[in-house]
Design a protein around this motif. Sequence first.
Motif, PDB file in Angstrom:
ATOM      1  N   GLN A   1       0.833  -1.190   0.000  1.00 56.00           N
ATOM      2  CA  GLN A   1       0.000   0.000   0.000  1.00 56.00           C
ATOM      3  C   GLN A   1       0.877   1.254   0.000  1.00 56.00           C
ATOM      4  O   GLN A   1       1.953   1.273   0.581  1.00 56.00           O
ATOM      5  CB  GLN A   1      -0.890   0.022   1.249  1.00 56.00           C
ATOM      6  N   THR A   2       0.411   2.272  -0.660  1.00 60.88           N
ATOM      7  CA  THR A   2       1.135   3.530  -0.694  1.00 60.88           C
ATOM      8  C   THR A   2       0.126   4.670  -0.767  1.00 60.88           C
ATOM      9  O   THR A   2      -0.927   4.510  -1.355  1.00 60.88           O
ATOM     10  CB  THR A   2       2.101   3.598  -1.889  1.00 60.88           C
ATOM     11  N   PRO A   3       0.368   5.846  -0.200  1.00 59.39           N
ATOM     12  CA  PRO A   3       1.545   6.134   0.613  1.00 59.39           C
ATOM     13  C   PRO A   3       1.413   5.627   2.048  1.00 59.39           C
ATOM     14  O   PRO A   3       0.306   5.387   2.502  1.00 59.39           O
ATOM     15  CB  PRO A   3       1.583   7.669   0.611  1.00 59.39           C
ATOM     16  N   LEU A   4       2.522   5.477   2.697  1.00 62.99           N
ATOM     17  CA  LEU A   4       2.538   5.067   4.100  1.00 62.99           C
ATOM     18  C   LEU A   4       2.991   6.260   4.926  1.00 62.99           C
ATOM     19  O   LEU A   4       4.108   6.735   4.777  1.00 62.99           O
ATOM     20  CB  LEU A   4       3.496   3.892   4.295  1.00 62.99           C
ATOM     21  N   CYS A   5       2.114   6.771   5.782  1.00 59.94           N
ATOM     22  CA  CYS A   5       2.437   7.967   6.569  1.00 59.94           C
ATOM     23  C   CYS A   5       3.497   7.663   7.610  1.00 59.94           C
ATOM     24  O   CYS A   5       3.544   6.571   8.164  1.00 59.94           O
ATOM     25  CB  CYS A   5       1.188   8.504   7.254  1.00 59.94           C
ATOM     26  N   GLU A   6       4.338   8.644   7.891  1.00 56.92           N
ATOM     27  CA  GLU A   6       5.389   8.448   8.878  1.00 56.92           C
ATOM     28  C   GLU A   6       4.816   8.203  10.263  1.00 56.92           C
ATOM     29  O   GLU A   6       5.373   7.459  11.048  1.00 56.92           O
ATOM     30  CB  GLU A   6       6.322   9.660   8.898  1.00 56.92           C
ATOM     31  N   ASN A   7       3.707   8.831  10.573  1.00 58.24           N
ATOM     32  CA  ASN A   7       3.112   8.671  11.903  1.00 58.24           C
ATOM     33  C   ASN A   7       1.968   7.660  11.922  1.00 58.24           C
ATOM     34  O   ASN A   7       1.263   7.549  12.902  1.00 58.24           O
ATOM     35  CB  ASN A   7       2.597  10.024  12.420  1.00 58.24           C
ATOM     36  N   GLY A   8       1.790   6.929  10.836  1.00 56.81           N
ATOM     37  CA  GLY A   8       0.771   5.898  10.810  1.00 56.81           C
ATOM     38  C   GLY A   8      -0.627   6.484  10.756  1.00 56.81           C
ATOM     39  O   GLY A   8      -0.818   7.694  10.619  1.00 56.81           O
ATOM     40  N   PRO A   9      -1.656   5.671  10.857  1.00 60.03           N
ATOM     41  CA  PRO A   9      -3.038   6.159  10.823  1.00 60.03           C
ATOM     42  C   PRO A   9      -3.349   7.035  12.032  1.00 60.03           C
ATOM     43  O   PRO A   9      -2.845   6.809  13.124  1.00 60.03           O
ATOM     44  CB  PRO A   9      -3.858   4.864  10.849  1.00 60.03           C
ATOM     45  N   ILE A  10      -4.156   8.039  11.828  1.00 54.95           N
ATOM     46  CA  ILE A  10      -4.466   8.979  12.899  1.00 54.95           C
ATOM     47  C   ILE A  10      -5.558   8.406  13.791  1.00 54.95           C
ATOM     48  O   ILE A  10      -6.673   8.147  13.360  1.00 54.95           O
ATOM     49  CB  ILE A  10      -4.918  10.331  12.324  1.00 54.95           C
ATOM     50  N   THR A  11      -5.225   8.177  15.044  1.00 52.55           N
ATOM     51  CA  THR A  11      -6.207   7.722  16.029  1.00 52.55           C
ATOM     52  C   THR A  11      -5.991   8.534  17.289  1.00 52.55           C
ATOM     53  O   THR A  11      -5.086   9.358  17.385  1.00 52.55           O
ATOM     54  CB  THR A  11      -6.028   6.228  16.352  1.00 52.55           C
ATOM     55  N   SER A  12      -6.843   8.279  18.281  1.00 53.30           N
ATOM     56  CA  SER A  12      -6.724   9.034  19.532  1.00 53.30           C
ATOM     57  C   SER A  12      -5.371   8.816  20.171  1.00 53.30           C
ATOM     58  O   SER A  12      -4.799   9.714  20.768  1.00 53.30           O
ATOM     59  CB  SER A  12      -7.834   8.598  20.487  1.00 53.30           C
ATOM     60  N   GLU A  13      -4.827   7.625  20.010  1.00 54.28           N
ATOM     61  CA  GLU A  13      -3.522   7.358  20.629  1.00 54.28           C
ATOM     62  C   GLU A  13      -2.443   8.207  19.998  1.00 54.28           C
ATOM     63  O   GLU A  13      -1.583   8.774  20.665  1.00 54.28           O
ATOM     64  CB  GLU A  13      -3.162   5.872  20.461  1.00 54.28           C
ATOM     65  N   ASP A  14      -2.505   8.334  18.639  1.00 53.58           N
ATOM     66  CA  ASP A  14      -1.503   9.130  17.953  1.00 53.58           C
ATOM     67  C   ASP A  14      -1.655  10.614  18.279  1.00 53.58           C
ATOM     68  O   ASP A  14      -0.678  11.348  18.364  1.00 53.58           O
ATOM     69  CB  ASP A  14      -1.623   8.939  16.442  1.00 53.58           C
ATOM     70  N   GLU A  15      -2.902  11.071  18.461  1.00 55.50           N
ATOM     71  CA  GLU A  15      -3.123  12.475  18.729  1.00 55.50           C
ATOM     72  C   GLU A  15      -2.502  12.898  20.054  1.00 55.50           C
ATOM     73  O   GLU A  15      -2.047  14.027  20.215  1.00 55.50           O
ATOM     74  CB  GLU A  15      -4.631  12.753  18.741  1.00 55.50           C
TER      75      GLU A  15
ATOM     76  N   ARG B   1       6.918   0.987   1.534  1.00 55.33           N
ATOM     77  CA  ARG B   1       5.518   0.590   1.451  1.00 55.33           C
ATOM     78  C   ARG B   1       5.344  -0.707   2.243  1.00 55.33           C
ATOM     79  O   ARG B   1       6.310  -1.420   2.506  1.00 55.33           O
ATOM     80  CB  ARG B   1       5.107   0.386  -0.013  1.00 55.33           C
ATOM     81  N   THR B   2       4.113  -0.998   2.615  1.00 54.52           N
ATOM     82  CA  THR B   2       3.856  -2.196   3.406  1.00 54.52           C
ATOM     83  C   THR B   2       2.512  -2.800   3.025  1.00 54.52           C
ATOM     84  O   THR B   2       1.649  -2.117   2.470  1.00 54.52           O
ATOM     85  CB  THR B   2       3.865  -1.895   4.918  1.00 54.52           C
ATOM     86  N   THR B   3       2.342  -4.088   3.303  1.00 57.54           N
ATOM     87  CA  THR B   3       1.069  -4.760   3.049  1.00 57.54           C
ATOM     88  C   THR B   3       0.047  -4.449   4.138  1.00 57.54           C
ATOM     89  O   THR B   3      -1.126  -4.763   3.979  1.00 57.54           O
ATOM     90  CB  THR B   3       1.272  -6.278   2.987  1.00 57.54           C
ATOM     91  N   ALA B   4       0.483  -3.852   5.248  1.00 60.52           N
ATOM     92  CA  ALA B   4      -0.432  -3.578   6.371  1.00 60.52           C
ATOM     93  C   ALA B   4      -0.179  -2.174   6.911  1.00 60.52           C
ATOM     94  O   ALA B   4       0.381  -1.995   8.000  1.00 60.52           O
ATOM     95  CB  ALA B   4      -0.246  -4.620   7.473  1.00 60.52           C
ATOM     96  N   PRO B   5      -0.577  -1.132   6.168  1.00 62.17           N
ATOM     97  CA  PRO B   5      -0.270   0.244   6.596  1.00 62.17           C
ATOM     98  C   PRO B   5      -0.964   0.648   7.886  1.00 62.17           C
ATOM     99  O   PRO B   5      -0.536   1.586   8.548  1.00 62.17           O
ATOM    100  CB  PRO B   5      -0.752   1.093   5.408  1.00 62.17           C
ATOM    101  N   GLU B   6      -2.053  -0.057   8.226  1.00 66.20           N
ATOM    102  CA  GLU B   6      -2.753   0.296   9.472  1.00 66.20           C
ATOM    103  C   GLU B   6      -1.985  -0.141  10.707  1.00 66.20           C
ATOM    104  O   GLU B   6      -2.227   0.347  11.808  1.00 66.20           O
ATOM    105  CB  GLU B   6      -4.159  -0.326   9.474  1.00 66.20           C
ATOM    106  N   LYS B   7      -1.004  -1.041  10.542  1.00 66.64           N
ATOM    107  CA  LYS B   7      -0.284  -1.589  11.701  1.00 66.64           C
ATOM    108  C   LYS B   7       0.982  -0.814  12.053  1.00 66.64           C
ATOM    109  O   LYS B   7       1.394  -0.803  13.215  1.00 66.64           O
ATOM    110  CB  LYS B   7       0.126  -3.036  11.421  1.00 66.64           C
ATOM    111  N   TYR B   8       1.630  -0.197  11.055  1.00 71.24           N
ATOM    112  CA  TYR B   8       3.001   0.262  11.252  1.00 71.24           C
ATOM    113  C   TYR B   8       3.151   1.771  11.055  1.00 71.24           C
ATOM    114  O   TYR B   8       2.421   2.395  10.291  1.00 71.24           O
ATOM    115  CB  TYR B   8       3.937  -0.451  10.267  1.00 71.24           C
ATOM    116  N   ARG B   9       4.130   2.311  11.769  1.00 65.65           N
ATOM    117  CA  ARG B   9       4.603   3.665  11.538  1.00 65.65           C
ATOM    118  C   ARG B   9       6.047   3.563  11.074  1.00 65.65           C
ATOM    119  O   ARG B   9       6.849   2.814  11.649  1.00 65.65           O
ATOM    120  CB  ARG B   9       4.509   4.509  12.813  1.00 65.65           C
ATOM    121  N   VAL B  10       6.383   4.327  10.028  1.00 66.67           N
ATOM    122  CA  VAL B  10       7.725   4.271   9.450  1.00 66.67           C
ATOM    123  C   VAL B  10       8.277   5.682   9.397  1.00 66.67           C
ATOM    124  O   VAL B  10       7.633   6.595   8.866  1.00 66.67           O
ATOM    125  CB  VAL B  10       7.696   3.659   8.033  1.00 66.67           C
ATOM    126  N   LYS B  11       9.482   5.878   9.954  1.00 62.96           N
ATOM    127  CA  LYS B  11      10.091   7.212  10.031  1.00 62.96           C
ATOM    128  C   LYS B  11      11.543   7.138   9.554  1.00 62.96           C
ATOM    129  O   LYS B  11      12.355   6.493  10.217  1.00 62.96           O
ATOM    130  CB  LYS B  11      10.069   7.732  11.470  1.00 62.96           C
TER     131      LYS B  11
END
Length: 496
Positions: free
Chosen positions: A227-241, A340-350
Amino acid sequence: YLLDKSDKYDFRDVERLQQDDKWVENYLIWRHDVVDDTLKMIDESFRWRKDYTVNDLTESVLPKWLFENGTLFLHGYDKEGYKLFWFKVKHHVKDPKQQLDKKKLVAFWLEHYAKRDHGKPLTVVFDMAETGISHIDLDFVRFIVNCFTDYYPNFLTKIVIFEMPWIMNAAFKIVKGWLGPDAISMLKFTNKNDVQEYISGEYLPPHMGGTDSFKYSYPPLVDDDFQTPLCENGPITSEDEHESKEEIDADTKEAGELNEEQNLNQKKMNSVEQNSKSEETDKTEFKPKNSKRALATFKGPLLHISPAEELYFGSKETGERKCLIVLTNVTKNIVAFKVRTTAPEKYRVKPSNSSCEPGTSLDIIVSLHGGFAASLQDRFLIMAAEMDQPSGTGIPELTQFWKEVPRTKVMEHRLRCHVVESSKPSSLILKENSLNIAAKTNEDLHMQLTRLLQINKRLQEQIDRCLWFQQLSLVLSLLSVTVVAFCFYLVSTQRS
């Protein structure tokens, strides 16, 4: 073989055989280290590769409708982390005029995957749902089987056959005759109730009892589910906020300390034992997670990538949720890269989309997001391409660069995930395993006994029915004989 049949081979295959020890090893493994059998297999597969022009098979030389049909494609992974090669049998109709093109499509997909993932094994899935007698094509099935048994060595893990209609039982008895004992053991006949023993629901379509919403379409080719693009901070959730900038900076600093530590350890191997216990603990906080990463480095034409093949994550129990990828630019130009990753919802890449200066190294931190756990099916793809020196390296420039760069100039390298299941002492693990095995053995014996009793009951019922039918048949036979005898008696009486 080369002297006698050099005109039968593609010179590119001969060159590869002389340079690629892994390829030779796969032939030997598949033929149980019997050299004569291995040579015969190489000879046969090389002649087949030239006949089918395997090295020159591209999308442009095959009819477009073959790709659009969706009969064959690569998508998803089984529970052991092997790529799935799907054969949707309901889309296949036997037609001698199209047979050669269809066989070349099989060769195209196998060669496409073998070159991309360096010959990692495949799991073949025959999806036979909604099929009937019009879809039976033993010649085509035999060709697919031969590809794995004769042409692509050590390339098959198992064949999962889903919901084979009873009308095809006789056909598959013939197929079994083409397979050796090793390949027969790889056949797994499944239905909706047990297919998830081999493939998890996330890679099964709904009609197979899964949750995968993937729909094959062409173009483009299925690109290994990345999947692309893969955000550096991963999907935005309450934990990330609520995550603070200090925590993110600490992650980066921690990875930098690790890189420095690795360099220091290489220079001062003999002085490590003299460090104090507390100092050693501080410096190696990340080490249990990354101790295996320095074992190998992938040496690509643009980047050297460490680790070479696997990222080591821990289970929820171990708490090891971060990995480090080290990229080293070995060119004289700036190299742009993205992850890129097959599971973008799981990982953060920086960072997930950046560049690397000539002759320098750069650290990429891969961390699990939230409560997710890594799995063997997860993959990472690192794409890299050289940039012109005047080009900028900001996000807008990189975005435009990736839109314009030709695919032929992009280096790709894939990484698997390895999950460390437990950090308990080995003695404790052995003790727990022995207890679990004992409990499981008793449970299995009980289940087997119950199953045997049920089978015995069904057999008894069948025997009783057979005896009843036998008695009924006997009575009917006696009645028939009596009626016939009576008829003869009447006839003879009338004549007299």
